[in-house]
Structure formats: structure tokens, C-alpha cells
Design an enzyme around this catalytic site. Sequence first.
Site, PDB file in Angstrom:
ATOM      1  N   ASP A  13       0.963  -1.053  -0.037  1.00  0.00           N
ATOM      2  CA  ASP A  13      -0.049  -0.054   0.060  1.00  0.00           C
ATOM      3  C   ASP A  13       1.063   1.064  -0.096  1.00  0.00           C
ATOM      4  OD1 ASP A  13      -2.418   1.464   0.106  1.00  0.00           O
ATOM      5  OD2 ASP A  13      -2.710   1.013   2.060  1.00  0.00           O
ATOM      6  N   ASN A  34     -10.537  -3.161  -6.085  1.00  0.00           N
ATOM      7  CA  ASN A  34      -9.922  -2.363  -7.147  1.00  0.00           C
ATOM      8  C   ASN A  34     -10.507  -2.024  -8.254  1.00  0.00           C
ATOM      9  OD1 ASN A  34      -6.576  -3.407  -5.766  1.00  0.00           O
ATOM     10  ND2 ASN A  34      -7.850  -1.532  -5.146  1.00  0.00           N
TER      11      ASN A  34
HETATM   12  C1  FPP Z   1      -1.817   0.523  -3.307  1.00  0.00           C
HETATM   13  O1  FPP Z   1      -1.282   1.444  -3.448  1.00  0.00           O
HETATM   14  C2  FPP Z   1      -1.233  -0.561  -4.468  1.00  0.00           C
HETATM   15  C3  FPP Z   1      -1.975  -1.358  -5.104  1.00  0.00           C
HETATM   16  C4  FPP Z   1      -3.502  -1.040  -5.649  1.00  0.00           C
HETATM   17  C5  FPP Z   1      -1.537  -2.230  -6.267  1.00  0.00           C
HETATM   18  C6  FPP Z   1      -0.292  -2.733  -6.242  1.00  0.00           C
HETATM   19  C7  FPP Z   1       0.510  -2.759  -7.470  1.00  0.00           C
HETATM   20  C8  FPP Z   1       1.834  -2.900  -7.865  1.00  0.00           C
HETATM   21  C9  FPP Z   1       2.993  -2.640  -6.620  1.00  0.00           C
HETATM   22  C10 FPP Z   1       2.110  -2.322  -9.167  1.00  0.00           C
HETATM   23  C11 FPP Z   1       1.953  -3.599 -10.135  1.00  0.00           C
HETATM   24  C12 FPP Z   1       2.119  -4.981  -9.350  1.00  0.00           C
HETATM   25  C13 FPP Z   1       2.938  -5.941 -10.058  1.00  0.00           C
HETATM   26  C14 FPP Z   1       2.939  -7.346  -9.402  1.00  0.00           C
HETATM   27  C15 FPP Z   1       3.749  -5.615 -11.006  1.00  0.00           C
HETATM   28  P1  FPP Z   1      -2.552   2.567  -3.464  1.00  0.00           P
HETATM   29  O2  FPP Z   1      -2.665   3.071  -4.943  1.00  0.00           O
HETATM   30  O3  FPP Z   1      -3.602   2.149  -2.609  1.00  0.00           O
HETATM   31  O4  FPP Z   1      -1.712   3.795  -2.758  1.00  0.00           O
HETATM   32  P2  FPP Z   1      -2.389   4.893  -1.763  1.00  0.00           P
HETATM   33  O5  FPP Z   1      -2.895   4.115  -0.593  1.00  0.00           O
HETATM   34  O6  FPP Z   1      -1.191   5.749  -1.417  1.00  0.00           O
HETATM   35  O7  FPP Z   1      -3.295   5.840  -2.683  1.00  0.00           O
END
Ligand code: FPP
Length: 230
Positions: A14, A62
Amino acid sequence: MGENLPAHIAVIMDGNGRWAEARGLPRREGHRAGAEVVRRVITECRAAGIRHVTLYAFSSENWGRPKAEVRHLFSLLKEFLDREIPLMEQKGIALNVLGDTAALPLGARAAVSRGIKRTSGGVEMTFNLALNYGARAELVRAARSFVREGASPGDVTEQSLAGRLYTVGQPDPDLLIRTGGERRLSNFLLYQCAYAELYFTPVLWPDFKEEHLRAALEDYAARSRRFGKI
Ligand code: FPP
């Protein structure tokens, strides 16, 4: 390290969006940086001798994000797999997916099934990617499979239920890490994490480096796990 090493680590990655916003960058740059961290963390886990790693890459919730962000996440995933699969194959890392991939964009879905096929001989480590995953939906799916088979109440045991989860055959996570400062499970591996040690860190996922993983492993190693006993 080596003593009290978790057999299975699960991670809620996250903080990508906040990482990008703090730099005045679009959120997708945070996801891009996050994908790079995935590579490093998997490499470090493999080097440490951890046999199972599960990353929460895309939850069933998501889909509620803007379309462009969802598209970008799946194109990053495809790019990541196309690049990393040969290396995973070489290092004996088997890719496995938790979740319902039927709803994934075609390109990402094809990359995932190619990846699973190519790495299926890997015996060093299992890398589970949770994609379109939700723990409640996973339990519903398991319950439906009992009904479909005409199971009787006695057929439903903890073992037979676990055998119908996406993690079938794998040990439960010993350690669950969540980055980005929130302290909740967000519908992730609710059944499998019954006895997992929880580790929350304010570090945003794109900043999560080998040293942070080592700190989590040291914290885990110092805990005493009693599984409800004295
Ligand atoms: C949370 O950050 C992360 C995600 C929703 C997805 C995770 C994805 C990756 C690490 C990239 C692609 C994955 C792979 C396996 C190549 P957020 O967007 O919720 O962050 P925030 O809480 O700061 O808004």
C-alpha cells in the site's frame, strides 16, 4: 537470519499513490515504482530462503478505481511478467495466482497463464500473486464447490475447506506485512491468516527496500507464537 524464518510471507502493498503524489507525479508512476519493488522483494525473499510469498496486487474492490488506473495496473503487470518470467524460471520460482482471472484484460490474462505454465517446474519458491482477489469471495467459491459435489456436513472440515482455497497445498502465512500506514486486512487471506503475525509499517510500498524487509523478518523472529496455547 535463518532461525525462525517464516515459511510464508503475505504482503499488502500500500502507498503507491501517496508516494507519487508526494513527488508531484501521477499515481501511475507510484505503481511503476511499486512494480520495481516487487522484483527486489521477491529476489530478497528467495535469497533469505522463504519458500512462499504472496503479494496483494489487485483486490476485487480495486475495480472501483478510475478506468485508466486499472488499465495501467494491468499493463504494468503484463510488462512485469513478460520481463521477469524467464528469470523466475531460471531461479526456480513458480508463479501462482490467487483470485478470479477470468475478468482480467486479455493481455494480462494471457501473460499470467504463460507465466504459470513456464514456471510450473519451480521448486525453490512459490510466488503467489493475488489478482482480482477477495477473501470472502474465495470462501464463497469454496462453499459452492462443496454444494456442487453434494457434500454432507461431515465432509466439511477445516482441511477439506483449506483444500478448496486458492492456496491449496501451501502453508498458511506466518507473517503478514502491510505497508503504507493503514492497519487493516482489507479482505486479504482471512482464513489463511488466522495465526499470522501482523506487521504494519508506515513505509510506502515504493520505498520498501531490502532493509525494511529484513527489519520485518527480525521483528517476526523475536515474537513468540503460541497458537492459542500457553
Ligand atoms: C496500493 O497503492 C497498491 C495497489 C493497488 C496495487 C499494487 C500494485 C503494484 C505494486 C504494481 C504492479 C504489480 C505488479 C505485481 C507488477 P495505492 O494506490 O492504494 O496507494 P495509496 O493508498 O497511497 O493511494
